[in-house]
Design a protein around this motif. Structure first.
Motif, PDB file in Angstrom:
ATOM      1  N   LEU A 180       0.824  -1.210   0.000  1.00 17.41           N
ATOM      2  CA  LEU A 180       0.000   0.000   0.000  1.00 17.41           C
ATOM      3  C   LEU A 180       0.852   1.252   0.000  1.00 17.41           C
ATOM      4  CD1 LEU A 180      -2.906  -0.874   2.424  1.00 17.41           C
ATOM      5  CD2 LEU A 180      -3.030  -0.469  -0.032  1.00 17.41           C
TER       6      LEU A 180
ATOM      7  N   MET B  49     -17.353   9.572  -4.597  1.00 16.23           N
ATOM      8  CA  MET B  49     -17.048   8.478  -3.679  1.00 16.23           C
ATOM      9  C   MET B  49     -15.754   7.767  -4.075  1.00 16.23           C
ATOM     10  SD  MET B  49     -19.467   9.116  -1.802  1.00 16.23           S
ATOM     11  CE  MET B  49     -18.673   8.277  -0.476  1.00 16.23           C
ATOM     12  N   ILE B  50     -15.598   7.542  -5.372  1.00 15.13           N
ATOM     13  CA  ILE B  50     -14.390   6.834  -5.828  1.00 15.13           C
ATOM     14  C   ILE B  50     -13.149   7.666  -5.509  1.00 15.13           C
ATOM     15  CG2 ILE B  50     -13.144   5.915  -7.818  1.00 15.13           C
ATOM     16  CD1 ILE B  50     -15.814   5.298  -9.103  1.00 15.13           C
TER      17      ILE B  50
ATOM     18  N   SER C  53     -12.733  10.017  -3.245  1.00  9.19           N
ATOM     19  CA  SER C  53     -12.374  10.108  -1.829  1.00  9.19           C
ATOM     20  C   SER C  53     -11.832   8.774  -1.317  1.00  9.19           C
ATOM     21  CB  SER C  53     -13.551  10.618  -0.989  1.00  9.19           C
ATOM     22  OG  SER C  53     -14.660   9.807  -1.160  1.00  9.19           O
ATOM     23  N   THR C  54     -12.240   7.671  -1.943  1.00  6.35           N
ATOM     24  CA  THR C  54     -11.643   6.389  -1.581  1.00  6.35           C
ATOM     25  C   THR C  54     -10.180   6.340  -2.022  1.00  6.35           C
ATOM     26  OG1 THR C  54     -13.758   5.323  -1.929  1.00  6.35           O
ATOM     27  CG2 THR C  54     -11.855   3.883  -1.804  1.00  6.35           C
TER      28      THR C  54
ATOM     29  N   TYR D 254      -7.249   7.864  -0.055  1.00  5.07           N
ATOM     30  CA  TYR D 254      -6.622   7.153   1.057  1.00  5.07           C
ATOM     31  C   TYR D 254      -5.389   6.401   0.576  1.00  5.07           C
ATOM     32  CZ  TYR D 254     -10.830   8.049   3.762  1.00  5.07           C
ATOM     33  OH  TYR D 254     -11.843   8.661   4.417  1.00  5.07           O
ATOM     34  N   TYR D 255      -5.444   5.916  -0.651  1.00  4.38           N
ATOM     35  CA  TYR D 255      -4.322   5.126  -1.183  1.00  4.38           C
ATOM     36  C   TYR D 255      -3.252   6.014  -1.803  1.00  4.38           C
ATOM     37  CZ  TYR D 255      -7.505   1.075  -1.097  1.00  4.38           C
ATOM     38  OH  TYR D 255      -8.354   0.094  -0.734  1.00  4.38           O
TER      39      TYR D 255
ATOM     40  N   THR E  67     -14.532  -2.317  -2.648  1.00  2.28           N
ATOM     41  CA  THR E  67     -13.143  -2.344  -2.188  1.00  2.28           C
ATOM     42  C   THR E  67     -12.392  -3.532  -2.765  1.00  2.28           C
ATOM     43  OG1 THR E  67     -14.069  -1.526  -0.152  1.00  2.28           O
ATOM     44  CG2 THR E  67     -11.765  -2.101  -0.106  1.00  2.28           C
TER      45      THR E  67
ATOM     46  N   ASN F 272      -9.136  -3.249  -5.006  1.00  3.69           N
ATOM     47  CA  ASN F 272      -7.861  -3.761  -4.517  1.00  3.69           C
ATOM     48  C   ASN F 272      -7.234  -4.748  -5.484  1.00  3.69           C
ATOM     49  OD1 ASN F 272      -7.859  -2.195  -2.305  1.00  3.69           O
ATOM     50  ND2 ASN F 272      -8.409  -3.802  -0.847  1.00  3.69           N
TER      51      ASN F 272
ATOM     52  N   GLN G 134     -23.643   4.206  -6.596  1.00  3.20           N
ATOM     53  CA  GLN G 134     -23.292   5.210  -5.604  1.00  3.20           C
ATOM     54  C   GLN G 134     -23.260   4.607  -4.199  1.00  3.20           C
ATOM     55  OE1 GLN G 134     -25.156   8.703  -6.759  1.00  3.20           O
ATOM     56  NE2 GLN G 134     -24.365   9.945  -5.073  1.00  3.20           N
TER      57      GLN G 134
ATOM     58  N   GLY H 176     -20.273   2.760  -3.829  1.00  9.12           N
ATOM     59  CA  GLY H 176     -19.173   3.709  -3.644  1.00  9.12           C
ATOM     60  C   GLY H 176     -19.089   4.191  -2.215  1.00  9.12           C
ATOM     61  N   ILE H 177     -20.229   4.490  -1.632  1.00 14.33           N
ATOM     62  CA  ILE H 177     -20.247   4.965  -0.242  1.00 14.33           C
ATOM     63  C   ILE H 177     -19.654   3.913   0.686  1.00 14.33           C
ATOM     64  CG2 ILE H 177     -21.764   5.574   1.685  1.00 14.33           C
ATOM     65  CD1 ILE H 177     -23.694   6.748  -0.464  1.00 14.33           C
TER      66      ILE H 177
ATOM     67  N   MET I 125     -17.657   1.500  -0.136  1.00 12.18           N
ATOM     68  CA  MET I 125     -16.243   1.322  -0.430  1.00 12.18           C
ATOM     69  C   MET I 125     -15.410   2.393   0.278  1.00 12.18           C
ATOM     70  SD  MET I 125     -14.510   1.297  -4.156  1.00 12.18           S
ATOM     71  CE  MET I 125     -14.818   3.000  -4.504  1.00 12.18           C
ATOM     72  N   GLU I 126     -15.934   3.609   0.211  1.00 18.42           N
ATOM     73  CA  GLU I 126     -15.218   4.719   0.849  1.00 18.42           C
ATOM     74  C   GLU I 126     -15.113   4.501   2.354  1.00 18.42           C
ATOM     75  OE1 GLU I 126     -14.636   8.973   2.125  1.00 18.42           O
ATOM     76  OE2 GLU I 126     -16.257   7.624   2.674  1.00 18.42           O
TER      77      GLU I 126
ATOM     78  N   GLU J 234     -15.334   1.667   3.961  1.00 22.59           N
ATOM     79  CA  GLU J 234     -14.466   0.526   4.269  1.00 22.59           C
ATOM     80  C   GLU J 234     -12.995   0.944   4.226  1.00 22.59           C
ATOM     81  OE1 GLU J 234     -15.101  -2.833   1.725  1.00 22.59           O
ATOM     82  OE2 GLU J 234     -13.420  -3.918   2.628  1.00 22.59           O
ATOM     83  N   THR J 235     -12.664   1.710   3.175  1.00 27.57           N
ATOM     84  CA  THR J 235     -11.278   2.134   3.028  1.00 27.57           C
ATOM     85  C   THR J 235     -10.873   3.065   4.170  1.00 27.57           C
ATOM     86  OG1 THR J 235     -11.754   2.075   0.689  1.00 27.57           O
ATOM     87  CG2 THR J 235      -9.631   2.948   1.327  1.00 27.57           C
TER      88      THR J 235
ATOM     89  N   PHE K 251      -7.825   2.550   6.817  1.00 27.30           N
ATOM     90  CA  PHE K 251      -6.732   3.492   7.064  1.00 27.30           C
ATOM     91  C   PHE K 251      -6.893   4.207   8.405  1.00 27.30           C
ATOM     92  CE2 PHE K 251      -6.253   2.750   2.627  1.00 27.30           C
ATOM     93  CZ  PHE K 251      -4.883   2.863   2.394  1.00 27.30           C
TER      94      PHE K 251
ATOM     95  N   LYS L  39      -9.121   6.159   9.514  1.00 23.95           N
ATOM     96  CA  LYS L  39      -9.406   7.587   9.416  1.00 23.95           C
ATOM     97  C   LYS L  39     -10.883   7.853   9.561  1.00 23.95           C
ATOM     98  CE  LYS L  39      -5.358   9.253   7.332  1.00 23.95           C
ATOM     99  NZ  LYS L  39      -4.689   9.154   6.054  1.00 23.95           N
TER     100      LYS L  39
END
Lengths: 226, 374
Positions: free
Chosen positions: A6, A26-27, A29-30, A33-34, A116, A120, B172, B175-176, B178-179, B181-182, B186, B188
């Motif tokens: 990561l 959403m994508i 902001s995900t 993190y990476y 996710t 990933n 969407q 996506g929410i 996924m966000e 979970e990520t 992390f 955060k």
């Protein structure tokens, strides 16, 4: 995904192209993190402009978009660039594009909805490709992850980041030429590179490596010599 | 032998009558001739005898003898005539009998033929009835099948519309998650983050739930007529199809000049609008029109309201223009169209609501026009 993998992603840039604002938000902001560098675009035109400017290592794009769709966008990228990893995002009904996409040499295909696990998988694919040790020439292996050179499988030479990037670039251009402008663009980022700085950088690197693999072509650039 | 059909008995008998007639005439003439000859002979005889000086008495005697002889001859002839007549009559009787039997035969044959024909006709008639019954049954079944197919097609298009309507919120939502979970991964994530994710998700779920309700109510038949705003009914249809239009990149312009309340079945009216929009979408996609567009306008003047739906797909072939409202007539592929959509739309507008649904082409494409009184 392993934690150390990561970390590798942090320094990599990614471009996300998606026309639905809610989903793109959403994508992105995900991805933030990476990755430290995340660019976003809402259609193919905007996407290509950003791509042209930032040259991201990974492009994540939807197929069906208004204005310029993902297919045309990828075609445009592939005209000049076969290196950048391209991840396609698509809904079920777009399977008709599959054939063309295969021929465009895309690297990964994600069926919507994105989650996710799927993300990933795609990123891991990139990392595995990106951090695989490279055989620069006989007896000399470049380990991208550990950032070191292995000589005759016993002697270990550790490198700085810029040195690693330089060798990697050199390897990618194997058989052809790594030009000064490209070195400046890729390694010095937006800072100005002086001839002196480059010369001392190369000199230092040559000094580290037991055999001479970097060949200078005056007025042009460098090439890998085995 | 006499198997010539159609020769009447009379025609056969005429030659025989002629023969009979001629023979009678000739006989009677012969009789008369011989009579007068006899008289002449007698007179001559008398003269000769007078010349030969025979006395009157002997002459009378002789004459008497002659007359008697003549009478006997006459009788003989008469007898002969009687026999001849009898023979002819007998022959005629025999012949007549023969003819009659032949004719009877022929008639019998005819009768049989006629009977046969009649039987055949009757059988055919019976068969025809059966056939007609069968045909009607078959037609009914076919109708049923087509209606079933139409229903399936409608369900299919509805499902596809739901799919389009749902794809975006589903993506969407995913996506929410996924966000979230990520972010958790992390480390955060905080409370606000979770709440905002939940709020967004709730919105998506509510939207999806509303979509399902829209669809469910859309095909519920109206029970009673009621007053409704035209624009409201139209927006029901637009709610159903807008995601599909967006997916195909079709621009929908709505221009409401004068809205009006009309009296009728709002859901049925919305179905008509949906049908017209969906047809426009189909042709725009089929012809791969660049910058596809549908213009919808609502206007009213006096008691009449006009709704026009216009596309830029080039218009309807003139040959098809009169036929598109006919049942089972479709210009689409049989897997896509059943030919019932416009027919039913016309029925709804014209029969159930007393309006008018017509079509014409303008320079860009087809224009469907609904005129309704309210």
């Amino acid at each position: 995904m392993q934690e150390e993998l990561l970390k590798e992603l942090k320094d990599i840039s990614i471009l996300c192209v998606e026309d639905e604002d809610g989903i793109r938000e959403m994508i992105v902001s995900t991805l933030k993190y990476y990755f430290n560098e995340v660019y976003e675009a809402s259609d193919g035109y905007e996407g290509y402009e950003l791509y042209d400017y930032y040259k991201p290592k990974i492009v994540l794009t939807d197929i069906q978009m208004k204005n310029c769709n993902g297919l045309d966008f990828v075609k445009k990228i592939r005209e000049t660039d076969s290196e950048t990893m391209i991840i396609m995002l698509t809904a079920h009904s777009n399977e008709e594009y599959l054939m063309e996409l295969i021929n465009l040499n895309i690297n990964h295909f994600i069926l919507k909805p994105l989650n996710t696990k799927k993300l990933n998988e795609a990123l891991e694919k990139y990392l595995i490709k990106a951090i695989k040790p490279i055989l620069l020439c006989e007896d000399l292996i470049l380990d991208l992850q550990k950032r070191e050179l292995i000589y005759k499988s016993s002697e270990i030479i550790s490198l700085r980041k810029r040195e690693k990037d330089f060798l990697e670039l050199l390897y990618k251009k194997k058989g052809s030429l790594l030009k000064y402008e490209e070195i400046e663009f890729q390694l010095w980022n937006d800072k100005e590179m002086t001839t002196h700085a480059l010369k001392s950088f190369i000199k230092e690197l040559r000094h580290k490596i037991p055999i001479n693999v970097i060949k200078n072509i005056p007025q042009e650039g460098y090439t890998l010599q085995c | 032998m006499f198997n010539k059909e159609g020769i009447p008995f009379f025609t056969v008998i005429i030659p025989f009558f002629c023969i009979l007639f001629i023979s009678f005439l000739s006989i009677s003439y012969n009789l008369k001739l011989s009579q007068s000859n006899f008289q002449l002979d007698l007179d001559e005889y008398k003269k000769i005898y007078i010349k030969t000086n025979i006395d009157n008495q002997t002459l009378d005697l002789l004459v008497k003898e002659k007359i008697q002889e003549e009478k006997r001859r006459e009788e003989l002839f008469l007898d002969f005539m009687m026999v001849v007549t009898l023979v002819v009559l007998l022959f005629m009787a025999f012949f007549s009998f023969l003819m009659i039997s032949i004719i009877k035969d022929v008639i019998k044959k005819y009768k049989k033929q006629v009977q046969n024909r009649e039987d055949e006709l009757k059988a055919l008639n019976d068969n025809l009835f059966m056939k007609v019954q069968c045909g009607i049954q078959e037609a009914k079944q076919k109708d049923k099948k087509i209606l079933e197919q139409a229903k399936l097609a409608r369900i299919g298009s509805m499902i596809s519309m739901i799919a389009h309507q749902w794809r975006q919120p589903l993506s969407q939502l995913s996506g929410i998650l996924m966000e979230l979970e990520t972010a958790t991964r992390f480390k955060k994530v905080d409370e606000n983050h979770i709440y905002s994710a939940i709020e967004k998700s709730d919105k998506m779920i509510e939207f999806m739930s509303n979509t399902i309700d829209d669809f469910r109510n859309f095909y519920k038949p109206d029970k009673i007529k009621e007053e409704f705003l035209i624009s409201q009914s139209c927006s029901k249809a637009i709610n159903i199809i807008d995601a599909t239009l967006k997916n195909f990149g079709i621009e929908l312009n709505i221009n409401i000049k004068n809205d009006k309340k009309v009296y009728g079945y709002p859901t049925e009216f919305a179905q008509v609008i949906l049908n017209l929009l969906s047809n426009a979408k189909d042709i725009l996609v089929e012809k791969e029109i660049k910058n596809p567009r549908i213009d919808m306008s609502i206007d009213s003047k006096g008691i009449l309201s006009t709704i026009t739906i216009k596309d830029n797909a080039g218009g309807i072939n003139e040959k098809n223009q009169e036929l598109i409202f006919d049942p089972y007539y479709s210009t689409k592929d049989s897997s896509k169209g059943t030919g019932l959509g416009l027919y039913i739309s016309k029925l709804i507008i014209e029969r159930n609501m007393g309006g008018e649904l017509s079509v014409h082409n303008d320079e860009e494409g087809a224009v469907f026009k609904i005129i309704i009184a309210g």
